[in-house]
Design an enzyme around this catalytic site. Structure first.
Site, short mmCIF file in Angstrom:
data_model
loop_
_atom_site.label_atom_id
_atom_site.label_comp_id
_atom_site.label_asym_id
_atom_site.label_seq_id
_atom_site.Cartn_x
_atom_site.Cartn_y
_atom_site.Cartn_z
N SER A 181 -39.77 -94.56 72.68
CA SER A 181 -39.91 -95.54 71.61
C SER A 181 -41.39 -95.89 71.48
O SER A 181 -42.11 -95.95 72.49
CB SER A 181 -39.12 -96.81 71.97
OG SER A 181 -39.58 -97.89 71.19
N MET A 209 -42.53 -94.82 61.39
CA MET A 209 -43.54 -95.88 61.29
C MET A 209 -44.77 -95.50 62.12
O MET A 209 -45.57 -96.35 62.51
CB MET A 209 -42.96 -97.21 61.78
CG MET A 209 -41.80 -97.67 60.90
SD MET A 209 -41.59 -99.46 60.85
CE MET A 209 -41.30 -99.83 62.56
N HIS A 260 -40.11 -88.27 67.79
CA HIS A 260 -40.42 -87.87 66.41
C HIS A 260 -40.65 -86.35 66.35
O HIS A 260 -40.25 -85.69 65.40
CB HIS A 260 -41.68 -88.58 65.91
CG HIS A 260 -41.57 -90.08 65.90
ND1 HIS A 260 -42.23 -90.87 66.82
CD2 HIS A 260 -40.88 -90.92 65.10
CE1 HIS A 260 -41.96 -92.15 66.56
NE2 HIS A 260 -41.14 -92.21 65.53
O1 PAF Z 1 -36.89 -95.94 62.46
C1 PAF Z 1 -37.97 -96.26 61.92
O2 PAF Z 1 -39.07 -95.89 62.37
C2 PAF Z 1 -37.96 -97.14 60.67
O3 PAF Z 1 -36.95 -98.10 60.75
C3 PAF Z 1 -37.85 -96.34 59.37
C4 PAF Z 1 -36.54 -95.57 59.28
C5 PAF Z 1 -39.03 -95.38 59.26
C6 PAF Z 1 -37.89 -97.28 58.15
O4 PAF Z 1 -39.07 -98.00 58.11
#
Ligand code: PAF
Length: 288
Positions: free
Chosen positions: A183, A28, A35
């Site tokens: 996060s 997101m 990430h």
């Molecule tokens: O973990 C996340 O960032 C979200 O829940 C995802 C998997 C991209 C789905 O919108």
């Protein structure tokens, strides 16, 4: 790095990425090192790495933080380019969730526990969008962080139940030097809250070590461990959303004699910010 900002652009670009296995990292945005480690892992799998950036409205409740969820597309693109991402999908919300859409993917009963109990409909929102991304990309591999343990569990269940030909890989939680799980929501914390937040993983860690040294022999003892963790969290000024000891295969609350390993899952509020974390309890060799 190629960038697709619409379904048409994505469909035009994807054929060029079919010569090696495609690994999808759904996100997101508001990207951080957690990430980044998923992208690195995807590259290590040897194929092309695609990242989707989409703040999914379906997974936010009416009183949640959809409007203020951090959106930093330009920084995200620079971050992904440096990391060696091959393809980024950055669609407009209306194209992915048209106002006319009514079909959803609903998780099984494990979707109503824990985060699903505090955020009704959250996991249906997640699964609906993740399955849509899976259809759009047809990736060989999809990567998710273990920080969202329940999400990972439910996505794996969806892939199994619907026989989707995708290998779902979980990747270990990336932590700040003081132990706080990375996060996108950590940026909501003010300086004082941010300092205090490090107590959350520490208390989980202490509970896990205590459990390993002296595993509970009755359900009452499990209850006492939970109560003592909840009290310790409350003493630090956290409002406890839930603390659970869950079976790694079913995600249901364990009963004694407990299986091994198990997940310790928790969510707390620090001011208005909701933080989640989890640890695996049990010998390293048995971890999933
Ligand atoms: O973990 C996340 O960032 C979200 O829940 C995802 C998997 C991209 C789905 O919108």
């Amino acid at each position: 790095m190629r960038i697709a900002r619409s379904l048409t652009e994505l469909r035009t670009l994807l054929p060029a990425f079919r010569t090696r296995p495609l690994c999808l990292v759904p996100t997101m945005g508001a990207l951080h090192e957690g990430h980044g480690s998923l992208v690195d892992r995807g590259r290590a799998e040897g194929g092309f790495v695609a990242v989707s950036i989409f703040v999914n409205p379906l997974q936010f409740g009416p009183s949640e933080d959809l409007a203020r969820y951090p959106r930093t597309p330009e920084q995200d693109l620079a971050f992904l380019a440096k990391r060696g991402t091959d393809l980024v999908f950055l669609p407009r919300a209306e194209e992915i969730v048209p106002p006319t859409a009514t079909t959803t993917v609903t998780p099984g009963p494990a979707g109503n526990l824990y985060c699903g109990a505090s955020r009704p409909g959250h996991f249906a929102g997640v699964l609906t969008i993740v399955s849509k991304l899976f259809h759009l990309f047809s990736p060989e591999i999809a990567l998710f962080g273990e920080k969202d343990r329940q999400q990972l569990f439910l996505i794996r269940a969806m892939v199994r139940d619907l026989a989707l030909p995708i290998r779902v890989l979980g990747h270990p939680t990336v932590r700040e030097p003081d132990g706080l799980a990375m996060s996108s929501r950590n940026r909501y914390l003010d300086a004082e809250e941010r300092k205090r937040a490090a107590k959350f993983p520490k208390l989980l860690e202490e509970t896990a070590r205590k459990w390993e040294t002296s595993p509970p022999k009755t359900d009452k003892e499990v209850g006492a461990i939970r109560a003592s963790l909840e009290e310790a969290l409350a003493r630090e000024g956290f409002r406890v959303d839930y603390v659970a000891f869950a079976d790694t295969e079913t995600l249901l609350e364990i009963t004694v004699p407990s299986p091994c390993p198990i997940f310790l899952l928790a969510a707390i509020f620090l001011g208005k910010t909701r933080l989640i974390d989890n640890l695996t309890i049990g010998p390293e060799s048995l971890r999933v």
